[in-house]
Motif scaffolding. Structure first.
Motif, PDB file in Angstrom:
ATOM      1  N   LEU B 355       0.863  -1.174   0.000  1.00 62.32           N
ATOM      2  CA  LEU B 355       0.000   0.000   0.000  1.00 62.32           C
ATOM      3  C   LEU B 355       0.906   1.232   0.000  1.00 62.32           C
ATOM      4  O   LEU B 355       0.941   2.009   0.942  1.00 62.32           O
ATOM      5  N   PRO B 356       1.670   1.416  -1.091  1.00 58.69           N
ATOM      6  CA  PRO B 356       2.744   2.406  -1.085  1.00 58.69           C
ATOM      7  C   PRO B 356       2.270   3.841  -0.852  1.00 58.69           C
ATOM      8  O   PRO B 356       3.000   4.642  -0.280  1.00 58.69           O
ATOM      9  N   ALA B 357       1.050   4.186  -1.264  1.00 57.06           N
ATOM     10  CA  ALA B 357       0.609   5.579  -1.118  1.00 57.06           C
ATOM     11  C   ALA B 357       0.059   5.879   0.266  1.00 57.06           C
ATOM     12  O   ALA B 357      -0.260   7.016   0.586  1.00 57.06           O
ATOM     13  N   ALA B 358      -0.075   4.837   1.120  1.00 57.27           N
ATOM     14  CA  ALA B 358      -0.664   5.048   2.440  1.00 57.27           C
ATOM     15  C   ALA B 358       0.301   5.774   3.363  1.00 57.27           C
ATOM     16  O   ALA B 358       1.513   5.703   3.197  1.00 57.27           O
ATOM     17  N   THR B 359      -0.256   6.512   4.325  1.00 59.10           N
ATOM     18  CA  THR B 359       0.532   7.076   5.411  1.00 59.10           C
ATOM     19  C   THR B 359       0.542   6.033   6.519  1.00 59.10           C
ATOM     20  O   THR B 359      -0.465   5.813   7.183  1.00 59.10           O
ATOM     21  N   ALA B 360       1.675   5.363   6.675  1.00 60.73           N
ATOM     22  CA  ALA B 360       1.742   4.207   7.569  1.00 60.73           C
ATOM     23  C   ALA B 360       1.994   4.661   8.993  1.00 60.73           C
ATOM     24  O   ALA B 360       3.126   4.748   9.439  1.00 60.73           O
ATOM     25  N   SER B 361       0.926   4.992   9.700  1.00 59.13           N
ATOM     26  CA  SER B 361       1.042   5.340  11.116  1.00 59.13           C
ATOM     27  C   SER B 361      -0.317   5.045  11.737  1.00 59.13           C
ATOM     28  O   SER B 361      -1.165   4.405  11.114  1.00 59.13           O
ATOM     29  N   ASN B 362      -0.534   5.479  12.944  1.00 53.41           N
ATOM     30  CA  ASN B 362      -1.828   5.328  13.596  1.00 53.41           C
ATOM     31  C   ASN B 362      -2.276   6.726  13.995  1.00 53.41           C
ATOM     32  O   ASN B 362      -1.696   7.296  14.915  1.00 53.41           O
ATOM     33  N   PRO B 363      -3.268   7.340  13.311  1.00 56.83           N
ATOM     34  CA  PRO B 363      -4.139   6.763  12.296  1.00 56.83           C
ATOM     35  C   PRO B 363      -3.423   6.427  10.984  1.00 56.83           C
ATOM     36  O   PRO B 363      -2.510   7.139  10.584  1.00 56.83           O
ATOM     37  N   LEU B 364      -3.884   5.346  10.367  1.00 53.66           N
ATOM     38  CA  LEU B 364      -3.374   4.914   9.071  1.00 53.66           C
ATOM     39  C   LEU B 364      -4.289   5.490   7.983  1.00 53.66           C
ATOM     40  O   LEU B 364      -5.494   5.253   7.999  1.00 53.66           O
ATOM     41  N   ASP B 365      -3.705   6.257   7.082  1.00 52.18           N
ATOM     42  CA  ASP B 365      -4.480   6.837   5.979  1.00 52.18           C
ATOM     43  C   ASP B 365      -4.180   6.027   4.722  1.00 52.18           C
ATOM     44  O   ASP B 365      -3.081   6.088   4.183  1.00 52.18           O
ATOM     45  N   THR B 366      -5.180   5.261   4.273  1.00 52.47           N
ATOM     46  CA  THR B 366      -4.949   4.408   3.099  1.00 52.47           C
ATOM     47  C   THR B 366      -4.806   5.237   1.844  1.00 52.47           C
ATOM     48  O   THR B 366      -4.293   4.773   0.851  1.00 52.47           O
ATOM     49  N   SER B 367      -5.319   6.482   1.912  1.00 51.94           N
ATOM     50  CA  SER B 367      -5.389   7.336   0.737  1.00 51.94           C
ATOM     51  C   SER B 367      -6.296   6.650  -0.285  1.00 51.94           C
ATOM     52  O   SER B 367      -7.014   5.699   0.044  1.00 51.94           O
ATOM     53  N   THR B 368      -6.288   7.109  -1.511  1.00 52.09           N
ATOM     54  CA  THR B 368      -7.185   6.525  -2.507  1.00 52.09           C
ATOM     55  C   THR B 368      -6.596   5.263  -3.128  1.00 52.09           C
ATOM     56  O   THR B 368      -7.186   4.678  -4.040  1.00 52.09           O
ATOM     57  N   SER B 369      -5.448   4.812  -2.598  1.00 51.65           N
ATOM     58  CA  SER B 369      -4.766   3.679  -3.224  1.00 51.65           C
ATOM     59  C   SER B 369      -5.537   2.373  -3.090  1.00 51.65           C
ATOM     60  O   SER B 369      -5.201   1.385  -3.728  1.00 51.65           O
ATOM     61  N   VAL B 370      -6.575   2.352  -2.236  1.00 55.88           N
ATOM     62  CA  VAL B 370      -7.350   1.119  -2.092  1.00 55.88           C
ATOM     63  C   VAL B 370      -8.540   1.067  -3.045  1.00 55.88           C
ATOM     64  O   VAL B 370      -9.241   0.049  -3.096  1.00 55.88           O
ATOM     65  N   LEU B 371      -8.779   2.158  -3.786  1.00 57.26           N
ATOM     66  CA  LEU B 371      -9.990   2.218  -4.610  1.00 57.26           C
ATOM     67  C   LEU B 371     -10.056   1.079  -5.614  1.00 57.26           C
ATOM     68  O   LEU B 371     -11.128   0.579  -5.933  1.00 57.26           O
ATOM     69  N   GLY B 372      -8.905   0.639  -6.086  1.00 53.11           N
ATOM     70  CA  GLY B 372      -8.901  -0.439  -7.066  1.00 53.11           C
ATOM     71  C   GLY B 372      -9.182  -1.811  -6.461  1.00 53.11           C
ATOM     72  O   GLY B 372      -9.680  -2.709  -7.144  1.00 53.11           O
ATOM     73  N   ASP B 373      -8.879  -1.971  -5.173  1.00 51.82           N
ATOM     74  CA  ASP B 373      -9.088  -3.280  -4.540  1.00 51.82           C
ATOM     75  C   ASP B 373      -9.400  -3.072  -3.066  1.00 51.82           C
ATOM     76  O   ASP B 373      -8.496  -2.943  -2.236  1.00 51.82           O
ATOM     77  N   MET B 374     -10.672  -3.019  -2.749  1.00 55.67           N
ATOM     78  CA  MET B 374     -11.099  -2.720  -1.386  1.00 55.67           C
ATOM     79  C   MET B 374     -10.704  -3.813  -0.389  1.00 55.67           C
ATOM     80  O   MET B 374     -10.721  -3.572   0.823  1.00 55.67           O
ATOM     81  N   ALA B 375     -10.365  -4.998  -0.894  1.00 54.66           N
ATOM     82  CA  ALA B 375      -9.910  -6.051   0.016  1.00 54.66           C
ATOM     83  C   ALA B 375      -8.655  -5.603   0.761  1.00 54.66           C
ATOM     84  O   ALA B 375      -8.368  -6.078   1.860  1.00 54.66           O
ATOM     85  N   LEU B 376      -7.907  -4.673   0.162  1.00 53.30           N
ATOM     86  CA  LEU B 376      -6.712  -4.146   0.834  1.00 53.30           C
ATOM     87  C   LEU B 376      -7.061  -3.466   2.149  1.00 53.30           C
ATOM     88  O   LEU B 376      -6.250  -3.423   3.072  1.00 53.30           O
ATOM     89  N   VAL B 377      -8.261  -2.914   2.231  1.00 57.34           N
ATOM     90  CA  VAL B 377      -8.677  -2.272   3.479  1.00 57.34           C
ATOM     91  C   VAL B 377      -8.734  -3.295   4.598  1.00 57.34           C
ATOM     92  O   VAL B 377      -8.232  -3.067   5.702  1.00 57.34           O
ATOM     93  N   ALA B 378      -9.339  -4.443   4.312  1.00 57.26           N
ATOM     94  CA  ALA B 378      -9.416  -5.494   5.330  1.00 57.26           C
ATOM     95  C   ALA B 378      -8.011  -5.949   5.717  1.00 57.26           C
ATOM     96  O   ALA B 378      -7.719  -6.179   6.897  1.00 57.26           O
ATOM     97  N   ARG B 379      -7.138  -6.065   4.718  1.00 56.45           N
ATOM     98  CA  ARG B 379      -5.769  -6.483   5.001  1.00 56.45           C
ATOM     99  C   ARG B 379      -5.062  -5.460   5.893  1.00 56.45           C
ATOM    100  O   ARG B 379      -4.357  -5.819   6.841  1.00 56.45           O
TER     101      ARG B 379
END
Lengths: 713, 713
Positions: B355-379
């Motif tokens: 998830l390269p475009a995400a801001t990897a912290s807490n809170p975690l911001d997935t950004s729009t990079s999950v739009l193509g595959d929402m299963a990434l959100v669950a992951r």
């Protein structure tokens, strides 16, 4: 005077023709969604698609290049980041007036130079640009939908023909479109929505100014993650105020945890949240703390028949069918700073004739005595309106709205009352089916299930209607110049000289260069006890350096001078010592803090609040942009608990709030005028006592000339 | 030990037979509604109507008298006030076990004697009684509806078979039934609801205890306007706690305005709202401030799969598809005292791989990079759960719930994750159609549209799961005995002697009977400077009387003694003077306040907070019922900003919070043990400094023997 060229935004918000560059046949793709939306909206202007291979996209004519497509006013670019600049150059060559760049990967990804190149290209061609990294915009009045917002999928916007619409401008597309979806679900009308993204050119401030002059917009909602140009924001708020359009703001970044998250998110500057908050208060915008709070206020304003917010006085009359809810509402109103004026004795007597079981006061508790004839509720509300003369009347009626028999009794008399009293805002809190809700709203009556949410909305409306200072012209050209930490720190004696020039009184005190001089100063000043403090440009924390003695008798001043100088020399042999300040001790009064600092976004800002060592624990301070008048200074004091302290604590003499406000305003005027020289001033403690306001300690930091940079300098 | 006879409430809440006295054929009348409800609910027990003329009422058998109707367990009386006592006597004669009195016009109308007569009759016959002035009760598990609540018209309750139901007990029928209607509209299950009205016999406290042992009740909601018996409330909260049933409380009457409204409403005592608040914290109940807040917490608890609240640690992991919302949630969580632990570096590295475009912290911001595959959100949620080990994970997913394509991608992986991590609470914030919502809730996932409301709910759950002190037995028999203002005021020296006995240190100081003695004491104590204060049982405000001198050098003590005595004699010639206290000046430290007072509802209560002259302005104090342990004292300190001050302000030495907590707990133990003698103690300032905690000033008021009353005394 205005920094905005609003006429140039017409082709952005209301174009006659649009080209989609990077068009897609897939309605779920970023390049496909706007075309699908435009078709759905029945956009009456020209729509063309630019596509490398296809002749039609989603049934619309497609072309290999913009040149082939023919002239358009508005272009949307949804391409990979590397392809954006060439496409923008094509737009410039074809005379496009407004461009939206959906593509990300610019300042949002640290590529500032690439973004600057886009801006230069747009500026050179006289094109306005939204983005990059924007979700786009829609104009529901003219049916123009240049956006890929997924929020529209489940919730198509409608603009109300009576102009009671929200215009929404947001930096973040995700944040803004969630606000949109919540408001749309509440049934609110929308004129425009725009997400400004990285804000290389068009920013939220300019959109606020645009929406302020838009006749289809009643309420402006703006969301920020940061703000880079305070002057533009202030000017936009001023224009909205002049146009009578309330501005509701939501901003992320209040806490340290939040600020960290903001810093990692966009290329913007989260700034000092407390300063931002002060600016919104100063220029009459309402800052919502929660999504619910935002939507509730927007809802109340859109439903409301009362247009002139300039006459709000915060007077509330409350009627309930439950005493307990009456107490709850009274509590919430009191916490929100609203007034519940009492019911006159004659009105109580009258009420008890035909509603004997009621508690005749404000809040008025009808008790269950109205269950037999709900028309009595309308009569009681009418009595409250006529005898209390409130700005708003709130009636909590529990389940009446969904009891057909009860509602049938109440409906007619209530709506007649509403029609007869156009100067009063009617708000109901009850459960009701959609049909009852819709009819009430058509008559300008807002409906809240939870009564305390009505209170929050009325608090916001009261604040929006409250006085703001005449907005003085801001000192231009300063923004972005502040380089905190680079200035020259003045010692206490020199700092106090600066303050005296700014009209802030300092104690009658002098610097002693010798022990003998300390004694003669003490005798001369005639006080019983003194504080002695080291004077050195190299020592900021005098107490830690052993450079302060308190409660010194006049006769001990010489010994004390010697002790201080010896101690400091022992601890800090390198420090230059310019003498010891001999100042009379002052026991009474309140310790406030008064400071000024050059903010990189808002220029010179003034802070006032609870001082002494309490600053860090209570953080009970208020900010304003300088200059401002004494009325604004007074609102600033009243925002803090210093106002309560001034009103008098047992054992302390009171000091008039007007006197403190005048001193703050004078200080603000002075620091604004000298913002080219001053980096910061901190007066702490600023002792407010019966005899006046005295700066007991102060540190002034002067700006140094900026180092000259650049090849030709 | 327990003051409740819960077995006797069975015929009240779950009768096998019921008589309606004052039955009506009109289903909208108070005497008609219960019969209509009982029929609608299909109540399987016996129903009889008592009516002066009819043979049937609403198709049910009617009788002229209760005697004619035959024996019943439960009777409802809906008659004019004057007819209630005879009807109650009939019930007593017929062996009825439980009676509800709907009729008003008793203590609610100032007719206390008439209400007492009802109570005596019920008690004598061993009957339990609800009301008078009650809306009644329902038991949705057994289909018993003995109520005329109009709230049921639009919203019929259902009890969930899995036991995830609310049990609601309210003093006010209107207040309680609005809470009911809001919760029912949210889709929550109900076991019971009862409105206790005037509470002549059954009160809310006893209902809490009853619901605590009811297997169909998961969450207890209680609303109060006042509380007359603190011991009963505390015991009820203790029983609920032991049974693992969270108690959510709403109480009207926080502000002065609110207190006034409450005082005019019922025959109850609004009491000191701050004391009530402290008791709820002490015994682990959650006080909701708003209807929304109440329903949100009840909702989260009813949906939740996690039953053991004793393991909450306030650790939150947040994932969002919008950076701005992430900031907002982080801010709200921080303000609510929740923790957002950071994401370990290894987890960040792993996340950035897929998830390269995400801001990897807490809170975690997935950004729009999950739009193509929402299963990434669950992951990504799974990664947060496994690496942060939060108690709760909150995911803000905007519009995903109502985008069928997106939801189809996310649904399976998300529900699988939820099933695999039963120890974690999953909460979503998004817009979703009812079907999506219902499926999530079935899997134990709560759904909030506004993310900040999820934060409030989690804050409440964390507090409900936090430690409470082992509840000591309360000192019985005190309640109602307090007669503030009647006691004997001790002078400062005697007051400090009482404190020393209570383990609260006082300065090394002595009373001087002469000027010469003042000097010798000053020399003997060896301090540099002293405060001298008049000692007189007739002078409470020593400063105003001219009876205080500060900052006195040892050698000036004699002169100062003479000056004080002369001044006080001049101002107050009648005052008895017992000498002048000579006490060393102490400059450093924090001024707190510590006090105890005999509360008419809760017995001896202890208050701690910010002291000095700040008490009145900041009102930053916490109350607890005495005695309590040091852990509870620490929570008390942490409830105020004194905790921040103890942690250290610049220039002041820190003092261990444990030391202060131990002193408070010792004080609480002492005053509880001496509650027969002490009316109040106020220590202000209580100076907390590096050397310990010193009572600089104190006033003790001793209780006087109550005047003996009654004919035989």
């Amino acid at each position: 005077m205005t920094p905005f060229d609003l006429a140039s935004l017409r082709p952005l918000f209301a174009p006659r023709s649009v080209a989609m560059i990077g068009a897609s046949n897939d309605e779920n793709k970023v390049g496909g969604r706007p075309l699908a939306f435009l078709k759905r909206a029945g956009f009456t202007g020209t729509i063309v698609a630019v596509h490398p291979a296809a002749d039609t996209v989603q049934g619309l004519p497609a072309f290999r290049s913009l040149a082939a497509a023919g002239p358009v006013e508005h272009a949307i670019i949804a391409l990979a980041a590397k392809d954006v600049l060439p496409a923008l150059e094509d737009c410039a060559a074809q005379g496009v007036k407004a461009v939206q760049v959906f593509s990300s990967g610019f300042a949002d990804a640290g590529r500032v130079a690439e973004q600057d190149a886009l801006l230069r290209t747009a500026r050179k061609a006289g094109m306005r640009m939204v983005g990059p990294n924007s979700l786009g915009l829609f104009n529901a009045v003219d049916g123009f939908f240049g956006t890929f917002a997924t929020a529209l999928d489940g919730a198509w916007p409608a603009a109300r023909s009576d102009g009671n619409n929200i215009g929404l401008a947001s930096q973040s597309g995700a944040f803004g479109s969630y606000c949109y979806a919540l408001a749309q679900a509440r049934g609110l009308g929308f004129s425009h929505m725009i997400a400004t993204g990285n804000e290389a050119d068009v920013d939220v401030a300019e959109c606020i100014a645009y929406l302020a002059q838009d006749s289809a917009t009643r309420v402006i909602v703006a969301t920020f993650e940061g703000c880079r140009d305070g002057d533009r924001l202030i000017e936009a708020l001023r224009q909205a105020r002049d146009a009578g359009k309330p501005v509701l703001v939501m901003k992320a970044g209040a806490s340290a945890a939040g600020a960290q998250a903001a810093a990692t998110h966009t290329g913007s500057l989260a700034g000092n949240d407390a300063v931002f908050d002060g600016i919104l208060r100063q220029y009459g915008a309402w800052r919502a703390q929660t999504f619910d709070g935002l939507i509730d206020v927007a809802y109340a304003l859109c439903i409301d028949r009362k247009r002139d917010l300039g006459r709000e006085d915060g007077r509330l009359a409350v009627l309930t069918t439950s005493g307990g809810v009456g107490v709850l509402v009274a509590d919430a109103a009191s916490a929100a700073g609203l007034q519940l004026p009492g019911l006159p004795a004659a009105a109580k007597a009258e009420l008890s004739e035909w509603l004997p079981a009621a508690t005749a006061s404000n809040p008025l508790d009808t008790s269950t005595s109205v269950l037999g004839d709900m028309a009595l509720v309308a009569r009681a509300i009418g009595l409250m309106v006529d005898r209390v003369q409130p700005s708003t009347v709130l009636a909590f009626l529990a389940h009446v709205g969904r009891n057909p028999a009860h509602w049938a009794q109440l409906r007619g008399p209530l709506l007649a009352l509403v029609a007869q009293r156009p100067g009063t805002r009617f708000v109901l809190s009850m459960l009701a089916p959609p049909s009852v809700r819709a009819e009430l709203e058509r008559h300008g009556v807002a409906l809240f299930e939870a009564p305390e949410r009505a209170i929050t909305a009325f608090q916001a409306i009261t604040r929006l209607g409250a006085a703001v200072s005449d907005v003085p012209p801001r000192q231009g050209g300063l923004v972005g110049q502040a380089r905190p930490g680079r200035g020259t720190v003045l010692d206490e004696a020199r700092s106090k000289a600066v303050l005296a020039a700014a009209g802030i009184a300092v104690p009658e005190e002098r610097v002693a260069q010798s022990a003998a001089e300390a004694l003669s100063i003490a005798v001369e000043l005639g006080a019983a006890r003194y504080a002695l403090k080291i004077v050195s440009p190299d020592i900021l924390h005098k107490t830690e350096a052993g450079g302060v003695a308190l409660d010194v008798a006049a006769k001990d001043a010489a010994d004390c001078w010697q002790e201080i100088v010896t101690t400091v020399r022992g601890k800090l042999p390198q420090a230059r010592i310019d003498g010891v300040l001999v100042t009379p001790m002052l026991r009474s009064g309140i310790d406030a803090i008064l400071s000024a600092q050059l903010d990189p976004v808002f220029g010179m800002v003034v802070m006032f609040g609870l001082g002494g060592t309490w600053v860090e624990v209570f953080k009970d301070v208020a900010f304003r942009a300088a200059p401002f008048d004494a009325a604004e200074a007074r609102r600033m004091i009243e925002q803090t608990r210093v106002a309560g302290l001034l009103a008098g604590v047992r054992g302390s003499a009171a000091i008039p709030i007007e006197e403190v406000a005048a001193a703050i305003a004078s200080f603000a005027k002075h620091v604004a005028a000298r913002s080219g020289e001053i980096e910061s001033i901190e007066v702490n403690p600023w002792r407010l006592h019966a005899g006046g306001c005295l700066a007991l300690d102060a540190v002034v930091v002067l700006r140094n000339p900026e180092p000259v940079t650049g090849v030709n300098a």
